[in-house]
Motif scaffolding. Structure first.
Motif, PDB file in Angstrom:
ATOM      1  N   SER A  74      -5.758   3.153  -6.222  1.00  0.00           N
ATOM      2  CA  SER A  74      -5.694   3.554  -5.244  1.00  0.00           C
ATOM      3  C   SER A  74      -3.651   4.410  -4.565  1.00  0.00           C
ATOM      4  N   ARG A  75      -4.458   5.190  -4.254  1.00  0.00           N
ATOM      5  CA  ARG A  75      -2.980   6.471  -4.432  1.00  0.00           C
ATOM      6  C   ARG A  75      -2.835   7.032  -3.150  1.00  0.00           C
ATOM      7  N   GLU A  76      -1.431   6.139  -2.803  1.00  0.00           N
ATOM      8  CA  GLU A  76      -0.950   6.768  -1.464  1.00  0.00           C
ATOM      9  C   GLU A  76      -0.163   8.129  -0.775  1.00  0.00           C
ATOM     10  N   PRO A  77      -0.336   8.227  -0.081  1.00  0.00           N
ATOM     11  CA  PRO A  77       1.049   9.559  -0.206  1.00  0.00           C
ATOM     12  C   PRO A  77       1.954   9.117  -0.091  1.00  0.00           C
ATOM     13  N   ALA A  78       2.841  10.231  -0.575  1.00  0.00           N
ATOM     14  CA  ALA A  78       4.204   9.658  -0.405  1.00  0.00           C
ATOM     15  C   ALA A  78       5.164   8.796   0.980  1.00  0.00           C
ATOM     16  N   GLY A  79       5.881   8.633   0.503  1.00  0.00           N
ATOM     17  CA  GLY A  79       6.039   7.237   2.038  1.00  0.00           C
ATOM     18  C   GLY A  79       5.220   5.729   1.457  1.00  0.00           C
ATOM     19  N   ALA A  80       4.453   5.829   1.049  1.00  0.00           N
ATOM     20  CA  ALA A  80       3.402   4.565   0.927  1.00  0.00           C
ATOM     21  C   ALA A  80       2.763   4.513   2.324  1.00  0.00           C
ATOM     22  N   LEU A  81       2.277   3.673   2.352  1.00  0.00           N
ATOM     23  CA  LEU A  81       1.188   3.079   4.119  1.00  0.00           C
ATOM     24  C   LEU A  81       2.376   1.564   4.101  1.00  0.00           C
ATOM     25  N   GLU A  82       2.978   1.057   3.165  1.00  0.00           N
ATOM     26  CA  GLU A  82       3.560  -0.663   3.819  1.00  0.00           C
ATOM     27  C   GLU A  82       1.950  -1.240   2.962  1.00  0.00           C
ATOM     28  N   THR A  83       2.427  -2.245   2.762  1.00  0.00           N
ATOM     29  CA  THR A  83       1.859  -3.633   2.498  1.00  0.00           C
ATOM     30  C   THR A  83       0.341  -3.608   2.932  1.00  0.00           C
ATOM     31  N   ALA A  84       0.180  -3.820   4.651  1.00  0.00           N
ATOM     32  CA  ALA A  84      -0.965  -4.501   5.278  1.00  0.00           C
ATOM     33  C   ALA A  84      -2.011  -3.192   4.972  1.00  0.00           C
ATOM     34  N   GLY A  85      -0.903  -1.782   5.100  1.00  0.00           N
ATOM     35  CA  GLY A  85      -1.694  -0.123   4.984  1.00  0.00           C
ATOM     36  C   GLY A  85      -2.408  -0.306   4.033  1.00  0.00           C
ATOM     37  N   GLY A  86      -1.863  -0.504   2.974  1.00  0.00           N
ATOM     38  CA  GLY A  86      -1.780   0.053   1.378  1.00  0.00           C
ATOM     39  C   GLY A  86      -3.102  -0.811   1.245  1.00  0.00           C
ATOM     40  N   ILE A  87      -3.595  -2.445   1.673  1.00  0.00           N
ATOM     41  CA  ILE A  87      -4.282  -3.073   1.216  1.00  0.00           C
ATOM     42  C   ILE A  87      -5.286  -2.515   2.275  1.00  0.00           C
ATOM     43  N   ALA A  88      -5.182  -1.700   3.154  1.00  0.00           N
ATOM     44  CA  ALA A  88      -6.513  -1.815   3.986  1.00  0.00           C
ATOM     45  C   ALA A  88      -7.672  -0.526   3.751  1.00  0.00           C
ATOM     46  N   ALA A  89      -6.532   0.677   2.525  1.00  0.00           N
ATOM     47  CA  ALA A  89      -6.437   1.869   1.981  1.00  0.00           C
ATOM     48  C   ALA A  89      -7.600   1.167   1.178  1.00  0.00           C
ATOM     49  N   ALA A  90      -7.440   0.230   0.376  1.00  0.00           N
ATOM     50  CA  ALA A  90      -7.914  -0.021  -0.851  1.00  0.00           C
ATOM     51  C   ALA A  90      -8.817  -1.113   0.215  1.00  0.00           C
ATOM     52  N   LEU A  91      -9.980  -1.286   0.934  1.00  0.00           N
ATOM     53  CA  LEU A  91     -10.661  -2.605   0.819  1.00  0.00           C
ATOM     54  C   LEU A  91     -11.971  -2.030   0.262  1.00  0.00           C
ATOM     55  N   PRO A  92     -12.315  -1.037   0.259  1.00  0.00           N
ATOM     56  CA  PRO A  92     -13.676  -0.041  -0.604  1.00  0.00           C
ATOM     57  C   PRO A  92     -13.565  -0.186  -1.967  1.00  0.00           C
ATOM     58  N   MET A  93     -12.518  -0.932  -2.435  1.00  0.00           N
ATOM     59  CA  MET A  93     -12.303  -0.907  -4.156  1.00  0.00           C
ATOM     60  C   MET A  93     -12.054  -2.403  -3.859  1.00  0.00           C
TER      61      MET A  93
END
Length: 232
Positions: A74-93
């Motif tokens: 799950s590739r995130e933009p520069a600076g990343a999305l923090e923990t909850a944001g990163g997990i939310a972004a990966a939910l479809p996977m």
């Protein structure tokens, strides 16, 4: 899901050229310890998020076949999305069932197979692993009342530290739009208020590998040598 998107500011200058999950302790990259133990516990599908120097993580781990795993990224933009944001972004996977989340910058001997037991709960939406407070975090994060997670500020019980390992249900993150930058703590505080988070205390070995000094100490402990930590 292994969380590997952090910049690793406290581990600089090591992380200026190497992402922190690929820093070595005991002859292995930190994230490899997790992958090998997950495979041994029966996991096969792994999602890894990344941002800072993420291409190095993909190059080092590939598709996961070397570990008996199938790794998706799950590739995130520069600076990343923090923990909850990163997990939310990966939910479809991650699918529709409860999933295990592990911070990449820790070392822990907890049996990952125990996550299957936590995932069988019918009245919970998250389950956290807690450990005794390390010297660098003496106040702790949460308390336990039986298996129910409470805020350390809401009880006189012994405070414990979140180990960076938890089992989560997808709906715990369903309110977060994809791409949102969000820390995990606000969601945990809301879940605590609703009494939908459980926890357990781990009495085994756990290290938050957050500084070069702690990385070096873990390296010596695991390798049994006095060598400095190495990089891939």
């Amino acid at each position: 899901m292994i969380l590997a998107a952090g910049r690793g500011e406290r581990l600089r200058p090591l992380t200026d050229t190497t992402p922190k999950p690929l820093l070595h302790a005991g002859g292995k990259a930190l994230i490899v310890w997790h992958l090998q133990r997950l495979a041994a516990a029966g996991w096969r599908e792994i999602v890894i998020n990344h941002a800072h120097l993420g291409e190095q993580i993909e190059a080092a781990l590939g598709d996961g076949s070397a570990f008996g795993l199938n790794i998706a990224y799950s590739r995130e933009p520069a600076g990343a999305l923090e923990t909850a944001g990163g997990i939310a972004a990966a939910l479809p996977m991650l699918g529709e069932q409860p999933f295990l989340v592990v911070n990449s910058d820790i070392w822990c001997d907890w049996d990952f197979a125990r996550a299957h037991l936590a995932a069988q709960a019918l009245d919970r939406h998250a389950h956290l692993l807690l450990v005794d407070n390390p010297p660098h975090h003496p106040a702790g994060d949460f308390c336990l009342a039986g298996e129910t997670l409470l805020s350390a500020a809401d009880t006189l019980s012994e405070a414990l530290t979140y180990a960076g390992i938890g089992v989560f249900w997808p709906d715990f993150f369903a309110s977060i739009p994809a791409g949102t930058v969000m820390k995990l703590r606000p969601l945990l505080d809301e879940g605590i208020a609703r009494r939908i988070i459980s926890g357990e205390r781990h009495h085994g070995r756990w290290v938050d590998v957050g500084t070069p000094e702690r990385l070096a100490a873990l390296d010596m402990e695991l390798a049994g040598t006095h060598a400095s930590p190495t990089l891939l």
